[in-house]
Every structure is written in structure tokens, then in C-alpha cells.
Design a protein around this motif. Sequence first.
Motif, PDB file in Angstrom:
ATOM      1  N   LEU A 111      -2.760  -0.864  -5.058  1.00  0.00           N
ATOM      2  CA  LEU A 111      -3.408  -1.245  -3.810  1.00  0.00           C
ATOM      3  C   LEU A 111      -3.068  -0.258  -2.691  1.00  0.00           C
ATOM      4  CD1 LEU A 111      -5.231  -3.219  -2.341  1.00  0.00           C
ATOM      5  CD2 LEU A 111      -3.232  -4.691  -1.981  1.00  0.00           C
ATOM      6  N   GLN A 114      -5.229   2.693  -3.232  1.00  0.00           N
ATOM      7  CA  GLN A 114      -6.610   2.333  -2.886  1.00  0.00           C
ATOM      8  C   GLN A 114      -6.806   2.275  -1.376  1.00  0.00           C
ATOM      9  OE1 GLN A 114      -6.874  -1.307  -5.167  1.00  0.00           O
ATOM     10  NE2 GLN A 114      -7.993  -0.286  -6.826  1.00  0.00           N
ATOM     11  N   GLU A 115      -5.829   1.765  -0.662  1.00  0.00           N
ATOM     12  CA  GLU A 115      -5.910   1.698   0.797  1.00  0.00           C
ATOM     13  C   GLU A 115      -5.919   3.106   1.398  1.00  0.00           C
ATOM     14  OE1 GLU A 115      -5.899  -0.784   3.745  1.00  0.00           O
ATOM     15  OE2 GLU A 115      -7.278  -1.045   2.082  1.00  0.00           O
ATOM     16  N   ALA A 117      -7.071   5.743  -0.027  1.00  0.00           N
ATOM     17  CA  ALA A 117      -8.417   6.264  -0.312  1.00  0.00           C
ATOM     18  C   ALA A 117      -9.441   5.669   0.653  1.00  0.00           C
ATOM     19  CB  ALA A 117      -8.808   5.959  -1.754  1.00  0.00           C
ATOM     20  N   ARG A 118      -9.291   4.407   0.973  1.00  0.00           N
ATOM     21  CA  ARG A 118     -10.231   3.760   1.885  1.00  0.00           C
ATOM     22  C   ARG A 118     -10.209   4.389   3.270  1.00  0.00           C
ATOM     23  NH1 ARG A 118     -10.009   0.495   6.013  1.00  0.00           N
ATOM     24  NH2 ARG A 118      -7.785   0.031   5.804  1.00  0.00           N
TER      25      ARG A 118
END
Length: 166
Positions: A111, A114-115, A117-118
Amino acid sequence: MKIRPYQEHALRYDSWFEQNRLAYEAELRAVRRLLPNTDGLAVEAGAGTGRFAAPLGIPVGVEPCPAMAARAKQRGIKMISGAAEALPLRTAAADLVLMVTVLCFVDDALLAVQEAARVLKPGGFLLLAILDRSSPLGHVYAAQKEQSLFYQQAVFHTAATVFSLL
């Protein structure tokens, strides 16, 4: 989040960098060599006391531990309260996200990646510095983690594990 020892012992944590100046400077040099030039927003997730953000010229830090963030503010870093798994930044806001020895302390490493990347703009950079569990130093830290105030709750990853997260 594994912040309790850092909240209670922020000064002790921060003093490690002075007591181990050569190791700290080597870490800084390694990260600096990989740091891309960017004119946009650069942020360190898990910025701690600002020991990396400040000398590397990264103006913004995200940190869940108030005592650590207070020390980073003293180093001139604009601190935002938050965790790597839920970065309090707009989508596609940053050109660079730096995480130095952060993945071993988050509750969810996937996560956190992923954060990052966001919040990165297209073409942005994620720079991860880890203590590789399979390295000689990683073996030392893993063997001694139960006796360490700061590493007891750490989950050390291998480079291969981190690559799979990416």
C-alpha cells in the motif's frame, strides 16, 4: 504504524546520526547519487527527524510521529502529518517521493508503494532506500532486532521482495 518508540525517544533516535556520522554520511552519499534533478514537488515519506530531507534539499516531509516531525521542522522541512500508506497529497502532485528505511516500518508495504505511485506525476520518481534483509548488514540488524528499541517491530525486506512490490 510502529511509531511508539520514535515518539517516546525521538532525541535518542536523532542522536544516532551524530554518533554514527560516517555511516550516516555514507547513506546520504548513496541516496544523493540516485536523487534525480527535479523542479517540481519533492517529498520524503516517513521523513522522521529530517536527517535526509534537509541535506538533500527535499522541502516537504510526511511523518506520522509528532515528536519526529517537530525535529524535522527545526531543520526547515515543511511537515505534513500522515503515513506512507495514506499520503496526504493530491494524486499526481509530486515529481519525487523518497522513502529511506521506511518500508520495514509500515503496516502495509504494498500500500505504501501504491500510495507513492498515486501521488507521483507521470514520469515522476520513487526512490526507495532499504535495509536489505539478505545483505550482511541486514543479517546483523535482523539478528539483533529483538534487543533494539527501534527495530523490534521492523519487517526487513529483501531487494527481490521490494522489486515484486513495484
